[in-house]
Design an enzyme around this catalytic site. Structure first.
Site, short mmCIF file in Angstrom:
data_model
loop_
_atom_site.label_atom_id
_atom_site.label_comp_id
_atom_site.label_asym_id
_atom_site.label_seq_id
_atom_site.Cartn_x
_atom_site.Cartn_y
_atom_site.Cartn_z
CG ASP A 27 1.58 2.93 4.75
OD1 ASP A 27 0.47 2.48 5.04
OD2 ASP A 27 2.54 2.22 4.39
CG ASP B 64 -3.39 2.44 5.23
OD1 ASP B 64 -4.49 2.16 4.71
OD2 ASP B 64 -2.68 1.60 5.82
CG ASP C 157 -0.12 0.13 2.54
OD1 ASP C 157 1.12 0.19 2.50
OD2 ASP C 157 -0.76 0.18 3.61
N1 DCP Z 1 2.55 -0.31 11.82
C1 DCP Z 1 2.81 -0.89 13.04
N2 DCP Z 1 1.92 -1.75 13.58
C2 DCP Z 1 0.80 -2.07 12.91
C3 DCP Z 1 0.52 -1.49 11.67
C4 DCP Z 1 1.42 -0.61 11.14
O1 DCP Z 1 3.83 -0.62 13.66
N3 DCP Z 1 -0.07 -2.93 13.46
C5 DCP Z 1 3.52 0.63 11.26
C6 DCP Z 1 4.76 -0.06 10.84
C7 DCP Z 1 4.61 -0.22 9.38
C8 DCP Z 1 3.81 1.01 9.01
O2 DCP Z 1 2.98 1.24 10.11
O3 DCP Z 1 5.85 -0.26 8.74
C9 DCP Z 1 3.02 0.89 7.77
O4 DCP Z 1 2.24 -0.32 7.75
P1 DCP Z 1 2.24 -1.26 6.50
O5 DCP Z 1 1.43 -2.44 6.86
O6 DCP Z 1 1.84 -0.51 5.28
O7 DCP Z 1 3.77 -1.74 6.41
P2 DCP Z 1 4.92 -1.35 5.42
O8 DCP Z 1 4.60 -0.06 4.73
O9 DCP Z 1 6.16 -1.38 6.22
O10 DCP Z 1 4.95 -2.54 4.41
P3 DCP Z 1 4.28 -2.68 2.96
O11 DCP Z 1 5.40 -2.45 2.02
O12 DCP Z 1 3.77 -4.07 2.91
O13 DCP Z 1 3.19 -1.67 2.83
MG MG Z 2 2.83 0.23 3.63
#
Ligand code: DCP
Ligand code: MG
Length: 369
Positions: free
Chosen positions: A207, A295, A205
């Protein structure tokens, strides 16, 4: 090109916030295996084993050398008999039987498939599995199921959402979101966080943290932005979570899964012509756009640094940062603030927060734990 395991130093911290972890992973063969096992234990709600494999994976990701023999593991934090046995197996045979078993396991495969649908969590996936459902077609065809609005969107745009978002696409979405915000507040701060901020080339996604220089001015901005995106005809789905943030709220309410900021989980329609590498591309059905998961998080400016730090990840980095604050500093950290016993420690930047915690600052690109 990772150097050989020249003497594993015993100085690697058990906390990801005290290790530099870039995207260059010299131990992918081991960490891929650990990530599968961690997920398997997560699906079986075995928190202890899940955490053990996630921590071990994270430690190996931080190493600047490849593990070549068992002795390279000496002095490394977070490796127990369980994780070491898997490493030894891979060193000897090139793969792990346990991992092979999990990857072939029907329950694992099905839960992984179902939870890959936007809006489907572990509980729902398990329920569908227990009903005997095994494929997306079976799920879609089951008239006894009641889907949430989110799950309906997840199924409708499944193929687009499952194909990951590229940095090019994230930038194009970033421009759209920024333009929409700036229309209503020319000074709005719009920043991409999550994996893209850590330098990843692909993500599931995009963010965003959105705020305004003046505290309080951010109230109402999200609604205007969503109206604008609706007007442009590109808001395919959205779910707004109202702010439940209360400035008076102190430590007791800490360590919740989700923060209290106003936020929006959305799906945007991204025209392929807006992505530089995909100009005038159409798929076989003549579809010239892609559905992208977005998001949006809207903290007030006085929480901006904490929100940015909390949403930049990685998840393991965030987990360890909070654990470090709690265990080593007797402080409480979350996406809203940092509390030292009864005092709120303010921060304008992420650097300020690292300094409060007595930690060396890590660039987002070094937080890929
Ligand atoms: N986050 C967290 N705990 C959660 C959800 C999110 O600490 N329960 C934080 C850490 C993540 C960030 O928010 O890195 C963004 O969530 P994502 O699920 O989008 O994760 P990423 O952006 O790191 O990975 P992706 O590349 O899959 O979007
Ligand atoms: Mg993400």
């Amino acid at each position: 090109n990772c150097s050989a395991g020249l003497g594993s130093s015993g100085t690697i911290s058990q906390y990801a916030c005290q290790r530099k972890t870039t995207l260059k992973n010299c131990n992918k063969i081991f960490t891929d295996a650990f990530d599968v096992l961690a997920e398997h234990f997560e699906f079986n709600e075995n928190k202890g084993h899940c955490l053990a494999f996630m921590r071990a994976s994270s430690v190996l990701k931080s190493l600047s050398y490849t593990i070549r023999n068992y002795r390279d593991l000496e002095g490394l934090a977070c490796l127990g008999p369980q994780t070491k046995a898997v490493i030894q197996e891979i060193l000897e045979y090139g793969n792990s039987l346990k991992v092979q078993d999990v990857l072939m396991d029907e329950r694992y495969k099905t839960i992984k498939l179902f939870t890959s649908i936007f809006g489907v969590g572990l509980k729902t996936a398990e329920k569908w599995y227990r009903k005997g459902l095994r494929s997306l077609d079976e799920v879609k065809a089951d008239t006894s199921l009641r889907f949430t609005k989110m799950q309906k969107a997840g199924l409708l745009y499944y193929d687009d959402i499952i194909s990951s978002v590229s940095w090019e696409e994230a930038k194009a979405v970033g421009q759209i979101v920024k333009d929409a915000c700036r229309r209503f507040d020319p000074d709005a701060a719009v920043v991409i966080t999550g994996g893209f901020r850590r330098g990843k080339e692909f993500g599931h996604d995009v963010d965003f943290i959105i705020t305004t220089p003046e505290n309080g001015k951010e109230v109402g901005l999200l609604q205007k932005v969503l109206s604008e995106l609706t007007y442009q005809g590109i808001l395919l789905y959205y779910d707004v979570i109202d702010s439940t943030f209360d400035n008076a709220q102190i430590p007791s309410k800490m360590f919740e899964a989700m923060d209290h900021f106003e936020k929006c989980f959305a799906i945007l329609k991204l025209k392929k012509e807006l992505v530089s590498s995909k100009q005038s591309e159409k798929d076989i059905n003549g579809k010239d756009w892609k559905a992208i998961r977005v998001d949006l998080v809207i903290p007030p400016m006085n929480c901006y640094a904490f929100a940015l730090l909390g949403w930049s990840g990685s998840r393991q980095f965030e987990r360890d940062l909070r654990r470090y604050a709690n265990v080593e500093k007797k402080m409480l950290l979350d996406n809203h603030g940092l509390y030292d016993k009864t005092t709120f420690l303010s921060a304008k930047t992420e650097e300020d927060i690292f300094a409060h915690l007595g930690l060396e600052y890590l660039d987002p690109s070094e937080r890929n734990a």
